[in-house]
Design a protein around this motif. Sequence first.
Motif, PDB file in Angstrom:
ATOM      1  N   GLY A  63      -1.003  34.482  49.563  1.00 25.16           N
ATOM      2  CA  GLY A  63      -1.785  33.731  50.530  1.00 25.16           C
ATOM      3  C   GLY A  63      -0.929  33.001  51.528  1.00 25.16           C
ATOM      4  N   GLY A  64       0.313  33.485  51.725  1.00 25.05           N
ATOM      5  CA  GLY A  64       1.160  32.869  52.728  1.00 25.05           C
ATOM      6  C   GLY A  64       1.844  31.602  52.279  1.00 25.05           C
ATOM      7  N   GLU A  65       1.603  31.166  51.016  1.00 28.57           N
ATOM      8  CA  GLU A  65       2.232  29.949  50.541  1.00 28.57           C
ATOM      9  C   GLU A  65       3.678  30.237  50.160  1.00 28.57           C
ATOM     10  OE1 GLU A  65      -0.085  28.576  47.327  1.00 28.57           O
ATOM     11  OE2 GLU A  65      -1.885  28.234  48.515  1.00 28.57           O
ATOM     12  N   GLU A  66       4.595  29.376  50.575  1.00 27.95           N
ATOM     13  CA  GLU A  66       5.996  29.561  50.267  1.00 27.95           C
ATOM     14  C   GLU A  66       6.565  28.308  49.633  1.00 27.95           C
ATOM     15  OE1 GLU A  66       8.725  30.890  53.100  1.00 27.95           O
ATOM     16  OE2 GLU A  66       7.717  32.787  53.499  1.00 27.95           O
ATOM     17  N   ARG A  67       7.499  28.534  48.734  1.00 34.61           N
ATOM     18  CA  ARG A  67       8.256  27.424  48.177  1.00 34.61           C
ATOM     19  C   ARG A  67       9.712  27.840  48.211  1.00 34.61           C
ATOM     20  NH1 ARG A  67       7.121  26.614  42.249  1.00 34.61           N
ATOM     21  NH2 ARG A  67       8.707  28.243  42.047  1.00 34.61           N
ATOM     22  N   ALA A  68      10.468  27.252  49.117  1.00 33.93           N
ATOM     23  CA  ALA A  68      11.878  27.616  49.230  1.00 33.93           C
ATOM     24  C   ALA A  68      12.620  27.072  48.026  1.00 33.93           C
ATOM     25  CB  ALA A  68      12.461  27.056  50.526  1.00 33.93           C
ATOM     26  N   GLY A  69      13.353  27.936  47.371  1.00 37.03           N
ATOM     27  CA  GLY A  69      14.108  27.501  46.209  1.00 37.03           C
ATOM     28  C   GLY A  69      15.123  28.534  45.821  1.00 37.03           C
ATOM     29  N   GLY A  70      16.188  28.092  45.155  1.00 38.92           N
ATOM     30  CA  GLY A  70      17.206  29.012  44.713  1.00 38.92           C
ATOM     31  C   GLY A  70      16.892  29.523  43.323  1.00 38.92           C
ATOM     32  N   VAL A  71      16.671  30.827  43.183  1.00 38.42           N
ATOM     33  CA  VAL A  71      16.408  31.457  41.898  1.00 38.42           C
ATOM     34  C   VAL A  71      17.655  32.224  41.492  1.00 38.42           C
ATOM     35  CG1 VAL A  71      14.995  33.130  40.651  1.00 38.42           C
ATOM     36  CG2 VAL A  71      13.941  31.628  42.354  1.00 38.42           C
ATOM     37  N   VAL A  72      18.212  31.878  40.337  1.00 32.59           N
ATOM     38  CA  VAL A  72      19.374  32.594  39.818  1.00 32.59           C
ATOM     39  C   VAL A  72      18.886  33.893  39.183  1.00 32.59           C
ATOM     40  CG1 VAL A  72      21.289  32.535  38.180  1.00 32.59           C
ATOM     41  CG2 VAL A  72      20.650  30.458  39.427  1.00 32.59           C
ATOM     42  N   PHE A  73      19.427  35.049  39.647  1.00 29.41           N
ATOM     43  CA  PHE A  73      18.971  36.312  39.082  1.00 29.41           C
ATOM     44  C   PHE A  73      20.071  37.122  38.421  1.00 29.41           C
ATOM     45  CE2 PHE A  73      19.930  37.232  43.514  1.00 29.41           C
ATOM     46  CZ  PHE A  73      20.484  38.505  43.516  1.00 29.41           C
ATOM     47  N   ASP A  74      21.275  36.613  38.404  1.00 33.47           N
ATOM     48  CA  ASP A  74      22.335  37.214  37.600  1.00 33.47           C
ATOM     49  C   ASP A  74      23.475  36.211  37.506  1.00 33.47           C
ATOM     50  OD1 ASP A  74      23.349  39.119  35.942  1.00 33.47           O
ATOM     51  OD2 ASP A  74      24.076  40.446  37.513  1.00 33.47           O
ATOM     52  N   ARG A  75      24.295  36.387  36.461  1.00 33.63           N
ATOM     53  CA  ARG A  75      25.344  35.401  36.196  1.00 33.63           C
ATOM     54  C   ARG A  75      26.522  36.107  35.530  1.00 33.63           C
ATOM     55  NH1 ARG A  75      25.919  29.828  35.077  1.00 33.63           N
ATOM     56  NH2 ARG A  75      27.286  29.390  33.309  1.00 33.63           N
ATOM     57  N   LEU A  76      27.735  35.755  35.925  1.00 40.28           N
ATOM     58  CA  LEU A  76      28.950  36.298  35.342  1.00 40.28           C
ATOM     59  C   LEU A  76      29.858  35.141  34.956  1.00 40.28           C
ATOM     60  CD1 LEU A  76      30.888  38.688  34.712  1.00 40.28           C
ATOM     61  CD2 LEU A  76      31.722  38.476  37.066  1.00 40.28           C
ATOM     62  N   ARG A  77      30.135  35.025  33.660  1.00 39.08           N
ATOM     63  CA  ARG A  77      31.066  33.995  33.186  1.00 39.08           C
ATOM     64  C   ARG A  77      32.485  34.516  33.363  1.00 39.08           C
ATOM     65  NH1 ARG A  77      30.401  29.589  29.444  1.00 39.08           N
ATOM     66  NH2 ARG A  77      32.381  28.988  28.461  1.00 39.08           N
ATOM     67  N   LEU A  78      33.300  33.793  34.123  1.00 36.03           N
ATOM     68  CA  LEU A  78      34.644  34.265  34.454  1.00 36.03           C
ATOM     69  C   LEU A  78      35.693  33.819  33.453  1.00 36.03           C
ATOM     70  CD1 LEU A  78      34.742  33.717  38.323  1.00 36.03           C
ATOM     71  CD2 LEU A  78      34.240  35.808  37.070  1.00 36.03           C
ATOM     72  N   SER A  79      35.542  32.625  32.887  1.00 35.58           N
ATOM     73  CA  SER A  79      36.565  32.134  31.964  1.00 35.58           C
ATOM     74  C   SER A  79      36.003  31.020  31.103  1.00 35.58           C
ATOM     75  CB  SER A  79      37.789  31.618  32.730  1.00 35.58           C
ATOM     76  OG  SER A  79      37.480  30.407  33.394  1.00 35.58           O
ATOM     77  N   GLY A  80      36.681  30.797  29.989  1.00 35.85           N
ATOM     78  CA  GLY A  80      36.373  29.658  29.152  1.00 35.85           C
ATOM     79  C   GLY A  80      37.189  28.457  29.579  1.00 35.85           C
TER      80      GLY A  80
END
Length: 337
Positions: A63-80
């Motif tokens: 219905g044209g409604e928007e909510r701007a937001g950051g959605v995390v859709f993947d993640r890579l752990r680089l180091s401990g």
Amino acid sequence: MVFKRVLGSLGVGGPVVDTVLDREPVRPGGVVRGQVRLRGGGRACDIEHLALELVARVAAGHGGEERAGGVVFDRLRLSGGFRLDTREHKDVPFTLHIPWQTPLTELSGQPLGVVLGIRIELASAGAKDHGDPEELIVHPLPAQEAVLGALGRLGFGLIAADLRLGHSTGTGQTLPFHQEIELTPAPRYLHAMNEIALTLLTGPDGMEVVLEADKRGRPFSGASSPGKRLPGGPAALSRHTVSHEGLERRDWTAEVDSWIQALIAARTAHTLRAGAITSGVTAGTAAGAAGGMVAAGLGDALGNLEGLGGLDGSDDLAGLKDSKDLRDSGHEEADQG
């Protein structure tokens, strides 16, 4: 080179972080390679972990409604955990695999208004902080080009390519959102529909194509009449599967046109069974509105797809050049929350 300073919860004098990415375009299912460069600040810092996140600005609801937001859709752990001493330099190379269902951000060099980014997460002393996202540009795969190019040749026009939270029913969707490419009908189909929503979900073996005509409860997207709901029959939906193999041996214009005709036939049959009268808009009204429907900067994107490079060799997916293109964006950064 612009350094991304991680301050906030880590405190002034904390480490300075810079993400350096290969400057090549990426496609769904491809990879992004680069380095995270850390420079110690004015004091030693114990890093608990370092990670990369793929984030997207997503519209919520219909219905044209928007909510701007950051959605995390993947993640890579680089180091401990490790210690970063005062003024120490440390480079962490990475290879980030882009999910197959990552949405497109450009068609034929035209931006779609879709904002994706790669950002750093740094944890220290029990607190997490994020660097500024680097924009990720995603170009279509050959299978996506084949379908979109056929629609362009048939005369369909591009309205928008929004990201929407939620699952596309009956599909193998794996991300928390999906991309809907909204199209105005080709002139020959103006009498039969108001607009089409197209979803392309790719995977290692092929692509799911979801076509939906006149989604129920969906507003008319035209700039000339914002929010206006057009009359018409019930929504119709069709699904098709496309292999990555043998793309160049198929008549895509004829095949996609057959999908559209079947979609219209299903919509008409549904209307008749329900005893409804499909009023629709007249061809003249829709044609006049269509001129104002195409969002600024998107008008030529779909039509230009017919000029995409040939599909010779595209059945060999291993031969695709998966890369990424870094460039400064004029888009407002998503609220990463």
